[in-house]
Scaffold this active site. Sequence first.
Site, PDB file in Angstrom:
ATOM      1  N   ASP A  74      37.835 -62.118   8.540  1.00  0.00           N
ATOM      2  CA  ASP A  74      37.126 -61.353   7.514  1.00  0.00           C
ATOM      3  C   ASP A  74      36.106 -62.256   6.814  1.00  0.00           C
ATOM      4  O   ASP A  74      36.478 -63.233   6.155  1.00  0.00           O
ATOM      5  CB  ASP A  74      38.161 -60.831   6.514  1.00  0.00           C
ATOM      6  CG  ASP A  74      37.549 -60.032   5.383  1.00  0.00           C
ATOM      7  OD1 ASP A  74      36.309 -59.868   5.345  1.00  0.00           O
ATOM      8  OD2 ASP A  74      38.326 -59.576   4.533  1.00  0.00           O
ATOM      9  N   ILE A  75      34.834 -61.916   6.943  1.00  0.00           N
ATOM     10  CA  ILE A  75      33.764 -62.764   6.406  1.00  0.00           C
ATOM     11  C   ILE A  75      33.855 -62.908   4.883  1.00  0.00           C
ATOM     12  O   ILE A  75      33.386 -63.902   4.324  1.00  0.00           O
ATOM     13  CB  ILE A  75      32.383 -62.211   6.844  1.00  0.00           C
ATOM     14  CG1 ILE A  75      31.292 -63.283   6.706  1.00  0.00           C
ATOM     15  CG2 ILE A  75      31.999 -60.952   6.070  1.00  0.00           C
ATOM     16  CD1 ILE A  75      29.968 -62.909   7.374  1.00  0.00           C
ATOM     17  N   ASN A 132      22.098 -51.691   5.054  1.00  0.00           N
ATOM     18  CA  ASN A 132      21.140 -50.661   5.488  1.00  0.00           C
ATOM     19  C   ASN A 132      19.941 -50.732   4.542  1.00  0.00           C
ATOM     20  O   ASN A 132      20.006 -51.382   3.493  1.00  0.00           O
ATOM     21  CB  ASN A 132      21.793 -49.275   5.529  1.00  0.00           C
ATOM     22  CG  ASN A 132      22.270 -48.840   4.163  1.00  0.00           C
ATOM     23  OD1 ASN A 132      21.464 -48.631   3.248  1.00  0.00           O
ATOM     24  ND2 ASN A 132      23.585 -48.721   3.988  1.00  0.00           N
ATOM     25  N   GLY A 142      31.784 -50.405   7.076  1.00  0.00           N
ATOM     26  CA  GLY A 142      31.864 -51.640   7.857  1.00  0.00           C
ATOM     27  C   GLY A 142      31.896 -52.890   6.996  1.00  0.00           C
ATOM     28  O   GLY A 142      32.523 -52.928   5.937  1.00  0.00           O
ATOM     29  N   VAL A 143      31.192 -53.905   7.449  1.00  0.00           N
ATOM     30  CA  VAL A 143      31.205 -55.187   6.739  1.00  0.00           C
ATOM     31  C   VAL A 143      30.511 -55.045   5.369  1.00  0.00           C
ATOM     32  O   VAL A 143      30.883 -55.714   4.393  1.00  0.00           O
ATOM     33  CB  VAL A 143      30.587 -56.300   7.627  1.00  0.00           C
ATOM     34  CG1 VAL A 143      29.101 -56.162   7.777  1.00  0.00           C
ATOM     35  CG2 VAL A 143      30.956 -57.678   7.101  1.00  0.00           C
ATOM     36  N   ASP A 144      29.538 -54.163   5.292  1.00  0.00           N
ATOM     37  CA  ASP A 144      28.837 -53.896   4.025  1.00  0.00           C
ATOM     38  C   ASP A 144      29.841 -53.406   2.961  1.00  0.00           C
ATOM     39  O   ASP A 144      29.887 -53.920   1.827  1.00  0.00           O
ATOM     40  CB  ASP A 144      27.759 -52.828   4.305  1.00  0.00           C
ATOM     41  CG  ASP A 144      26.733 -52.678   3.203  1.00  0.00           C
ATOM     42  OD1 ASP A 144      26.786 -53.440   2.224  1.00  0.00           O
ATOM     43  OD2 ASP A 144      25.867 -51.780   3.327  1.00  0.00           O
ATOM     44  N   GLY A 194      28.334 -52.597  14.976  1.00  0.00           N
ATOM     45  CA  GLY A 194      29.301 -51.583  14.558  1.00  0.00           C
ATOM     46  C   GLY A 194      28.639 -50.219  14.526  1.00  0.00           C
ATOM     47  O   GLY A 194      28.266 -49.672  15.571  1.00  0.00           O
TER      48      GLY A 194
HETATM   49  N1  AR6 Z   1      34.194 -59.350   8.361  1.00  0.00           N
HETATM   50  C1  AR6 Z   1      33.514 -59.646   9.487  1.00  0.00           C
HETATM   51  N2  AR6 Z   1      33.036 -58.717  10.333  1.00  0.00           N
HETATM   52  C2  AR6 Z   1      33.295 -57.424  10.036  1.00  0.00           C
HETATM   53  C3  AR6 Z   1      34.002 -57.023   8.872  1.00  0.00           C
HETATM   54  C4  AR6 Z   1      34.472 -58.052   8.019  1.00  0.00           C
HETATM   55  N3  AR6 Z   1      35.135 -57.788   6.897  1.00  0.00           N
HETATM   56  N4  AR6 Z   1      34.075 -55.666   8.855  1.00  0.00           N
HETATM   57  C5  AR6 Z   1      33.450 -55.231   9.967  1.00  0.00           C
HETATM   58  N5  AR6 Z   1      32.993 -56.283  10.690  1.00  0.00           N
HETATM   59  P1  AR6 Z   1      28.891 -52.812  10.805  1.00  0.00           P
HETATM   60  P2  AR6 Z   1      26.046 -52.558  11.564  1.00  0.00           P
HETATM   61  C6  AR6 Z   1      32.218 -56.301  11.945  1.00  0.00           C
HETATM   62  O1  AR6 Z   1      29.158 -51.400  11.208  1.00  0.00           O
HETATM   63  O2  AR6 Z   1      26.428 -52.189  12.952  1.00  0.00           O
HETATM   64  C7  AR6 Z   1      27.106 -50.047   7.160  1.00  0.00           C
HETATM   65  O3  AR6 Z   1      27.515 -48.782   6.749  1.00  0.00           O
HETATM   66  C8  AR6 Z   1      32.302 -55.096  12.849  1.00  0.00           C
HETATM   67  O4  AR6 Z   1      33.450 -55.170  13.663  1.00  0.00           O
HETATM   68  O5  AR6 Z   1      29.487 -53.302   9.537  1.00  0.00           O
HETATM   69  O6  AR6 Z   1      24.968 -53.571  11.359  1.00  0.00           O
HETATM   70  C9  AR6 Z   1      25.777 -50.451   6.560  1.00  0.00           C
HETATM   71  O7  AR6 Z   1      25.601 -49.954   5.247  1.00  0.00           O
HETATM   72  C10 AR6 Z   1      31.031 -55.228  13.658  1.00  0.00           C
HETATM   73  O8  AR6 Z   1      31.246 -56.101  14.780  1.00  0.00           O
HETATM   74  O9  AR6 Z   1      27.293 -53.105  10.684  1.00  0.00           O
HETATM   75  C11 AR6 Z   1      24.789 -49.842   7.504  1.00  0.00           C
HETATM   76  O10 AR6 Z   1      24.565 -48.476   7.222  1.00  0.00           O
HETATM   77  C12 AR6 Z   1      30.049 -55.924  12.717  1.00  0.00           C
HETATM   78  O11 AR6 Z   1      30.837 -56.351  11.591  1.00  0.00           O
HETATM   79  C13 AR6 Z   1      25.485 -49.961   8.847  1.00  0.00           C
HETATM   80  O12 AR6 Z   1      26.876 -50.007   8.562  1.00  0.00           O
HETATM   81  C14 AR6 Z   1      28.920 -55.062  12.214  1.00  0.00           C
HETATM   82  O13 AR6 Z   1      29.368 -53.723  12.019  1.00  0.00           O
HETATM   83  C15 AR6 Z   1      25.109 -51.233   9.549  1.00  0.00           C
HETATM   84  O14 AR6 Z   1      25.660 -51.214  10.821  1.00  0.00           O
END
Ligand code: AR6
Length: 178
Positions: free
Chosen positions: A11-12, A25, A33-35, A124
Amino acid sequence: MKPQIEIVTGDITTLPVDVIVNAANPSLLGGGGVDGAIHRAAGPALLEACKVVRQQQGECAPGHAVITLAGNLPAKAVIHTVGPVWQGGDHQEARILEEAYRNSLALAAANNYRTIAFPAISTGVYGFPRAAAAEIAIRTISDYLTRRPLPERVYCVCYDEENARLYQRLLTQQGNDT
Ligand code: AR6
Protein backbone atom coordinates in the site's frame (compact mmCIF):
# COMPACT_ATOMS: atom_id res chain seq x y z
CA MET A 1 25.12 0.95 -3.36
CA LYS A 2 21.35 0.64 -3.13
CA PRO A 3 19.60 0.36 -6.49
CA GLN A 4 18.03 3.54 -7.80
CA ILE A 5 14.78 1.78 -8.66
CA GLU A 6 13.15 -0.58 -6.18
CA ILE A 7 10.00 -2.63 -6.56
CA VAL A 8 7.77 -2.68 -3.49
CA THR A 9 4.59 -4.71 -2.99
CA GLY A 10 1.85 -3.17 -0.88
CA ASP A 11 0.00 0.00 0.00
CA ILE A 12 1.65 3.21 -1.21
CA THR A 13 0.02 5.27 1.55
CA THR A 14 2.21 3.62 4.20
CA LEU A 15 5.59 4.55 2.69
CA PRO A 16 7.82 7.04 4.52
CA VAL A 17 9.31 8.52 1.34
CA ASP A 18 9.60 12.20 0.43
CA VAL A 19 6.81 12.09 -2.16
CA ILE A 20 4.13 9.64 -3.18
CA VAL A 21 2.46 9.93 -6.56
CA ASN A 22 -1.30 9.76 -6.88
CA ALA A 23 -2.98 8.35 -10.00
CA ALA A 24 -5.59 11.09 -10.03
CA ASN A 25 -8.23 12.26 -12.49
CA PRO A 26 -8.35 15.73 -14.09
CA SER A 27 -10.75 17.08 -11.44
CA LEU A 28 -8.16 16.49 -8.68
CA LEU A 29 -11.10 16.00 -6.34
CA GLY A 30 -10.53 12.36 -5.50
CA GLY A 31 -11.92 9.07 -6.76
CA GLY A 32 -11.52 5.33 -6.26
CA GLY A 33 -8.47 3.07 -6.40
CA VAL A 34 -5.18 4.47 -5.18
CA ASP A 35 -6.63 8.01 -5.33
CA GLY A 36 -9.34 7.07 -2.82
CA ALA A 37 -6.81 5.29 -0.59
CA ILE A 38 -4.47 8.32 -0.58
CA HIS A 39 -7.25 10.78 0.25
CA ARG A 40 -8.57 8.53 3.04
CA ALA A 41 -5.12 8.14 4.60
CA ALA A 42 -4.16 11.81 4.19
CA GLY A 43 -7.38 13.20 5.62
CA PRO A 44 -9.41 16.25 4.57
CA ALA A 45 -6.40 18.61 4.32
CA LEU A 46 -5.44 16.89 1.07
CA LEU A 47 -8.78 17.59 -0.60
CA GLU A 48 -8.60 21.20 0.55
CA ALA A 49 -5.12 21.53 -0.95
CA CYS A 50 -6.33 19.99 -4.22
CA LYS A 51 -9.21 22.46 -4.35
CA VAL A 52 -6.75 25.36 -4.02
CA VAL A 53 -4.65 24.00 -6.90
CA ARG A 54 -7.80 23.63 -8.98
CA GLN A 55 -8.82 27.22 -8.29
CA GLN A 56 -5.37 28.42 -9.32
CA GLN A 57 -4.67 26.19 -12.32
CA GLY A 58 -7.94 24.55 -13.31
CA GLU A 59 -8.08 20.87 -14.10
CA CYS A 60 -4.96 18.73 -14.46
CA ALA A 61 -4.62 17.50 -18.04
CA PRO A 62 -3.55 13.91 -18.75
CA GLY A 63 0.25 13.63 -18.57
CA HIS A 64 0.58 16.68 -16.31
CA ALA A 65 1.37 16.75 -12.58
CA VAL A 66 0.77 19.03 -9.58
CA ILE A 67 2.11 18.92 -6.02
CA THR A 68 0.39 19.36 -2.65
CA LEU A 69 1.01 18.77 1.02
CA ALA A 70 0.49 15.24 2.30
CA GLY A 71 -1.80 15.70 5.31
CA ASN A 72 -1.55 12.73 7.68
CA LEU A 73 0.53 10.59 5.34
CA PRO A 74 4.08 9.62 6.31
CA ALA A 75 5.26 11.20 3.02
CA LYS A 76 6.12 14.92 2.92
CA ALA A 77 4.18 15.69 -0.26
CA VAL A 78 1.84 14.21 -2.83
CA ILE A 79 2.28 14.61 -6.57
CA HIS A 80 -1.00 14.17 -8.40
CA THR A 81 -0.65 13.08 -11.99
CA VAL A 82 -3.28 12.02 -14.48
CA GLY A 83 -2.57 9.00 -16.65
CA PRO A 84 -4.24 8.24 -19.95
CA VAL A 85 -7.53 6.38 -20.22
CA TRP A 86 -6.81 3.28 -22.36
CA GLN A 87 -8.74 3.57 -25.62
CA GLY A 88 -7.13 0.76 -27.59
CA GLY A 89 -3.60 2.13 -27.86
CA ASP A 90 -3.84 4.52 -30.79
CA HIS A 91 -4.83 7.63 -28.84
CA GLN A 92 -1.35 8.66 -27.63
CA GLU A 93 -1.78 6.57 -24.49
CA ALA A 94 1.88 5.49 -24.32
CA ARG A 95 3.17 9.04 -24.81
CA ILE A 96 0.81 10.43 -22.17
CA LEU A 97 1.82 7.73 -19.68
CA GLU A 98 5.52 8.55 -20.25
CA GLU A 99 4.75 12.22 -19.67
CA ALA A 100 2.93 11.45 -16.42
CA TYR A 101 6.05 9.69 -15.11
CA ARG A 102 8.50 12.29 -16.44
CA ASN A 103 6.53 15.31 -15.19
CA SER A 104 6.15 13.73 -11.75
CA LEU A 105 9.89 13.05 -11.52
CA ALA A 106 10.68 16.59 -12.67
CA LEU A 107 8.30 18.10 -10.12
CA ALA A 108 9.85 16.04 -7.31
CA ALA A 109 13.33 17.18 -8.40
CA ALA A 110 12.21 20.82 -8.64
CA ASN A 111 11.16 20.58 -4.99
CA ASN A 112 14.47 18.98 -4.01
CA TYR A 113 12.90 15.67 -3.01
CA ARG A 114 15.18 12.66 -3.04
CA THR A 115 12.80 9.72 -2.78
CA ILE A 116 9.55 9.16 -4.66
CA ALA A 117 7.05 6.31 -4.88
CA PHE A 118 4.82 5.60 -7.89
CA PRO A 119 1.77 3.38 -8.17
CA ALA A 120 1.14 1.61 -11.48
CA ILE A 121 -0.50 4.64 -13.09
CA SER A 122 -3.50 3.97 -15.40
CA THR A 123 -3.54 0.19 -14.81
CA GLY A 124 -6.71 0.12 -12.70
CA VAL A 125 -9.85 2.05 -13.57
CA TYR A 126 -8.15 3.58 -16.63
CA GLY A 127 -7.54 0.14 -18.15
CA PHE A 128 -3.97 0.43 -19.52
CA PRO A 129 -2.61 -3.11 -20.12
CA ARG A 130 -0.36 -3.93 -17.19
CA ALA A 131 2.66 -5.34 -19.04
CA ALA A 132 2.85 -2.41 -21.45
CA ALA A 133 2.38 0.09 -18.62
CA ALA A 134 5.12 -1.56 -16.53
CA GLU A 135 7.53 -1.45 -19.47
CA ILE A 136 6.84 2.27 -19.95
CA ALA A 137 7.23 2.95 -16.22
CA ILE A 138 10.60 1.20 -15.88
CA ARG A 139 12.00 2.60 -19.14
CA THR A 140 10.88 6.18 -18.50
CA ILE A 141 12.10 6.22 -14.90
CA SER A 142 15.46 4.63 -15.85
CA ASP A 143 16.02 7.10 -18.69
CA TYR A 144 15.19 10.02 -16.42
CA LEU A 145 17.49 8.91 -13.60
CA THR A 146 20.54 8.30 -15.79
CA ARG A 147 20.65 11.96 -16.76
CA ARG A 148 19.79 13.74 -13.48
CA PRO A 149 20.88 13.87 -9.83
CA LEU A 150 17.36 14.01 -8.35
CA PRO A 151 15.41 12.09 -7.33
CA GLU A 152 17.97 9.67 -5.98
CA ARG A 153 15.66 6.71 -5.46
CA VAL A 154 12.35 5.67 -7.02
CA TYR A 155 10.01 3.06 -5.57
CA CYS A 156 7.57 1.37 -7.93
CA VAL A 157 4.73 0.24 -5.71
CA CYS A 158 2.74 -2.73 -6.93
CA TYR A 159 -0.49 -3.56 -5.18
CA ASP A 160 -0.19 -7.28 -5.84
CA GLU A 161 2.59 -9.84 -6.20
CA GLU A 162 1.84 -10.61 -9.83
CA ASN A 163 2.44 -7.03 -10.92
CA ALA A 164 5.54 -6.87 -8.72
CA ARG A 165 6.99 -9.93 -10.50
CA LEU A 166 6.28 -8.28 -13.85
CA TYR A 167 8.11 -5.12 -12.78
CA GLN A 168 11.01 -7.09 -11.31
CA ARG A 169 11.48 -9.01 -14.55
CA LEU A 170 11.60 -5.79 -16.56
CA LEU A 171 13.99 -4.17 -14.12
CA THR A 172 16.33 -7.17 -14.28
CA GLN A 173 16.26 -7.03 -18.08
CA GLN A 174 17.24 -3.36 -17.93
CA GLY A 175 20.20 -4.21 -15.69
CA ASN A 176 19.09 -1.90 -12.91
CA ASP A 177 18.83 -4.46 -10.17
CA THR A 178 22.44 -4.50 -9.10
N1 AR6 B 1 -1.29 1.38 -3.12
C1 AR6 B 1 -0.66 1.08 -4.27
N2 AR6 B 1 -1.30 0.78 -5.41
C2 AR6 B 1 -2.66 0.75 -5.37
C3 AR6 B 1 -3.40 1.06 -4.20
C4 AR6 B 1 -2.66 1.38 -3.04
N3 AR6 B 1 -3.26 1.69 -1.89
N4 AR6 B 1 -4.72 0.97 -4.49
C5 AR6 B 1 -4.81 0.60 -5.79
N5 AR6 B 1 -3.57 0.45 -6.32
P1 AR6 B 1 -6.25 3.12 -10.14
P2 AR6 B 1 -5.89 4.58 -12.68
C6 AR6 B 1 -3.17 0.11 -7.69
O1 AR6 B 1 -7.57 2.59 -10.59
O2 AR6 B 1 -6.01 3.31 -13.45
C7 AR6 B 1 -9.41 6.85 -9.64
O3 AR6 B 1 -10.78 6.80 -9.41
C8 AR6 B 1 -4.15 -0.64 -8.56
O4 AR6 B 1 -4.09 -2.02 -8.29
O5 AR6 B 1 -6.14 3.62 -8.74
O6 AR6 B 1 -4.78 5.52 -13.03
C9 AR6 B 1 -8.94 8.23 -10.05
O7 AR6 B 1 -9.67 9.26 -9.42
C10 AR6 B 1 -3.65 -0.31 -9.95
O8 AR6 B 1 -2.61 -1.22 -10.33
O9 AR6 B 1 -5.74 4.34 -11.09
C11 AR6 B 1 -9.17 8.23 -11.53
O10 AR6 B 1 -10.51 8.53 -11.85
C12 AR6 B 1 -3.03 1.08 -9.81
O11 AR6 B 1 -2.98 1.34 -8.40
C13 AR6 B 1 -8.88 6.79 -11.92
O12 AR6 B 1 -9.11 6.01 -10.75
C14 AR6 B 1 -3.79 2.19 -10.48
O13 AR6 B 1 -5.19 1.96 -10.39
C15 AR6 B 1 -7.45 6.61 -12.32
O14 AR6 B 1 -7.28 5.32 -12.80
